[in-house]
Design a protein around this motif. Sequence first.
Motif, PDB file in Angstrom:
ATOM      1  N   ASP A  32       0.890  -1.353   0.047  1.00 52.06           N
ATOM      2  CA  ASP A  32       0.587   0.238  -0.218  1.00 52.06           C
ATOM      3  C   ASP A  32       1.267   1.027  -0.312  1.00 52.06           C
ATOM      4  O   ASP A  32       0.767   1.830   1.320  1.00 52.06           O
ATOM      5  N   VAL A  33       1.518   1.544  -1.115  1.00 54.96           N
ATOM      6  CA  VAL A  33       2.156   2.212  -1.840  1.00 54.96           C
ATOM      7  C   VAL A  33       1.382   4.168  -0.961  1.00 54.96           C
ATOM      8  O   VAL A  33       2.650   5.346  -0.717  1.00 54.96           O
ATOM      9  N   ALA A  34       0.064   4.439  -1.206  1.00 58.06           N
ATOM     10  CA  ALA A  34      -0.166   5.461  -0.536  1.00 58.06           C
ATOM     11  C   ALA A  34      -0.048   5.418   0.732  1.00 58.06           C
ATOM     12  O   ALA A  34      -0.016   6.454   1.097  1.00 58.06           O
ATOM     13  N   ALA A  35      -0.931   4.364   1.764  1.00 63.80           N
ATOM     14  CA  ALA A  35      -0.881   3.836   3.501  1.00 63.80           C
ATOM     15  C   ALA A  35       0.551   4.559   3.702  1.00 63.80           C
ATOM     16  O   ALA A  35       1.467   5.627   5.097  1.00 63.80           O
ATOM     17  N   ALA A  36       1.710   4.021   2.962  1.00 60.12           N
ATOM     18  CA  ALA A  36       3.557   3.557   2.961  1.00 60.12           C
ATOM     19  C   ALA A  36       3.869   5.222   3.326  1.00 60.12           C
ATOM     20  O   ALA A  36       4.059   6.373   3.657  1.00 60.12           O
ATOM     21  N   ALA A  37       3.193   6.363   1.882  1.00 61.64           N
ATOM     22  CA  ALA A  37       3.177   7.714   1.587  1.00 61.64           C
ATOM     23  C   ALA A  37       2.904   8.619   2.911  1.00 61.64           C
ATOM     24  O   ALA A  37       3.583   9.020   3.317  1.00 61.64           O
ATOM     25  N   ARG A  38       1.936   8.340   3.078  1.00 56.89           N
ATOM     26  CA  ARG A  38       1.423   8.664   4.316  1.00 56.89           C
ATOM     27  C   ARG A  38       1.703   8.984   6.096  1.00 56.89           C
ATOM     28  O   ARG A  38       1.799   9.719   6.800  1.00 56.89           O
ATOM     29  N   PHE A  39       2.524   7.764   5.623  1.00 57.73           N
ATOM     30  CA  PHE A  39       2.574   7.244   7.754  1.00 57.73           C
ATOM     31  C   PHE A  39       4.012   7.924   7.289  1.00 57.73           C
ATOM     32  O   PHE A  39       4.286   8.687   8.602  1.00 57.73           O
ATOM     33  N   LEU A  40       4.651   8.374   6.659  1.00 61.11           N
ATOM     34  CA  LEU A  40       6.044   8.829   6.224  1.00 61.11           C
ATOM     35  C   LEU A  40       5.478  10.457   6.561  1.00 61.11           C
ATOM     36  O   LEU A  40       6.550  10.698   7.287  1.00 61.11           O
ATOM     37  N   ARG A  41       4.817  11.011   5.506  1.00 64.50           N
ATOM     38  CA  ARG A  41       4.155  12.093   5.695  1.00 64.50           C
ATOM     39  C   ARG A  41       4.035  12.676   7.194  1.00 64.50           C
ATOM     40  O   ARG A  41       4.564  13.783   7.592  1.00 64.50           O
ATOM     41  N   GLU A  42       3.506  12.137   7.981  1.00 59.73           N
ATOM     42  CA  GLU A  42       2.786  11.809   9.338  1.00 59.73           C
ATOM     43  C   GLU A  42       4.624  12.132  10.331  1.00 59.73           C
ATOM     44  O   GLU A  42       4.870  12.525  10.542  1.00 59.73           O
ATOM     45  N   ARG A  43       5.637  11.276  10.626  1.00 59.81           N
ATOM     46  CA  ARG A  43       6.565  11.032  10.511  1.00 59.81           C
ATOM     47  C   ARG A  43       7.457  12.453  10.477  1.00 59.81           C
ATOM     48  O   ARG A  43       8.011  12.986  11.282  1.00 59.81           O
ATOM     49  N   PHE A  44       7.125  13.065   9.184  1.00 63.85           N
ATOM     50  CA  PHE A  44       8.028  14.252   8.408  1.00 63.85           C
ATOM     51  C   PHE A  44       7.270  15.627   9.420  1.00 63.85           C
ATOM     52  O   PHE A  44       8.772  16.515   9.355  1.00 63.85           O
ATOM     53  N   GLU A  45       6.331  15.241   8.612  1.00 58.38           N
ATOM     54  CA  GLU A  45       5.570  16.472   9.203  1.00 58.38           C
ATOM     55  C   GLU A  45       5.628  16.926  11.248  1.00 58.38           C
ATOM     56  O   GLU A  45       5.581  18.286  11.429  1.00 58.38           O
ATOM     57  N   HIS A  46       5.538  16.081  12.081  1.00 59.63           N
ATOM     58  CA  HIS A  46       5.663  15.732  13.160  1.00 59.63           C
ATOM     59  C   HIS A  46       7.369  15.801  14.063  1.00 59.63           C
ATOM     60  O   HIS A  46       7.325  15.730  14.594  1.00 59.63           O
ATOM     61  N   HIS A  47       7.973  15.495  12.862  1.00 54.28           N
ATOM     62  CA  HIS A  47       9.517  15.267  13.319  1.00 54.28           C
ATOM     63  C   HIS A  47       9.631  14.892  14.372  1.00 54.28           C
ATOM     64  O   HIS A  47      10.055  14.532  15.295  1.00 54.28           O
ATOM     65  N   GLU A  48       9.109  13.551  13.778  1.00 55.35           N
ATOM     66  CA  GLU A  48       8.723  11.811  15.537  1.00 55.35           C
ATOM     67  C   GLU A  48      10.518  11.249  14.453  1.00 55.35           C
ATOM     68  O   GLU A  48      10.363  10.215  14.901  1.00 55.35           O
ATOM     69  N   SER A  49      10.388  11.305  13.513  1.00 56.22           N
ATOM     70  CA  SER A  49      12.164  10.584  13.330  1.00 56.22           C
ATOM     71  C   SER A  49      12.801  10.777  12.386  1.00 56.22           C
ATOM     72  O   SER A  49      12.614  11.928  11.782  1.00 56.22           O
ATOM     73  N   VAL A  50      14.100  10.556  11.832  1.00 55.48           N
ATOM     74  CA  VAL A  50      14.630  10.417  11.303  1.00 55.48           C
ATOM     75  C   VAL A  50      15.682   9.707  10.471  1.00 55.48           C
ATOM     76  O   VAL A  50      15.809   8.227  10.792  1.00 55.48           O
ATOM     77  N   VAL A  51      15.510   9.813   8.835  1.00 58.75           N
ATOM     78  CA  VAL A  51      15.475   8.821   7.306  1.00 58.75           C
ATOM     79  C   VAL A  51      16.455   9.283   6.775  1.00 58.75           C
ATOM     80  O   VAL A  51      16.771  10.747   6.652  1.00 58.75           O
ATOM     81  N   MET A  52      17.336   8.218   6.392  1.00 58.25           N
ATOM     82  CA  MET A  52      18.673   8.257   5.937  1.00 58.25           C
ATOM     83  C   MET A  52      17.993   7.307   4.642  1.00 58.25           C
ATOM     84  O   MET A  52      17.588   6.538   4.283  1.00 58.25           O
ATOM     85  N   LEU A  53      18.509   8.657   3.334  1.00 57.36           N
ATOM     86  CA  LEU A  53      18.330   8.024   1.939  1.00 57.36           C
ATOM     87  C   LEU A  53      19.188   7.732   1.090  1.00 57.36           C
ATOM     88  O   LEU A  53      20.188   8.581   1.111  1.00 57.36           O
ATOM     89  N   ALA A  54      19.316   6.707   0.505  1.00 58.51           N
ATOM     90  CA  ALA A  54      20.148   5.936  -0.458  1.00 58.51           C
ATOM     91  C   ALA A  54      19.786   6.080  -1.604  1.00 58.51           C
ATOM     92  O   ALA A  54      18.473   5.739  -2.119  1.00 58.51           O
TER      93      ALA A  54
END
Length: 149
Positions: A32-54
Amino acid sequence: MSITVRQATIHDLELIAPLFDAYRVFYGQASDVAAAARFLRERFEHHESVVMLAVDEDGEGAGFVQLYPLFTSVRMARLYLLNDLFVAPGGRRRGVGAALMHQAADAARALGAVGMMLTTAHTNLAAQRLYESLGWQRDTEFREYVLRF
């Protein structure tokens, strides 16, 4: 494979969401890519995680690692939980995972953490070999318990 590892922002959702979805599928969840994007968006918006991207030389996402902040009361300091690590099939056994792990550790140190922790499946031997090759040690002092709802 030439890769660049950097801290992701909310503007990287199109690159991270499919990787995050593939990570969840690896652990038996329905895609469920749309749900994945929503979940990640919330983490970014609330500063709840740090994501490193390769990112590979073509600008495609090659993998990611996601860290969640925790605290140790005994040491009165910040820790990070390395909760998610995923490398796209084309980047496996090419140093992408190690590069992500190094970048995650550097970011945690820069944010004042005194350590990092992670949990992996007993059967995920490839991940265990990677962690141990990077100096991670299996905790023999504490036993992990879970209360599921």
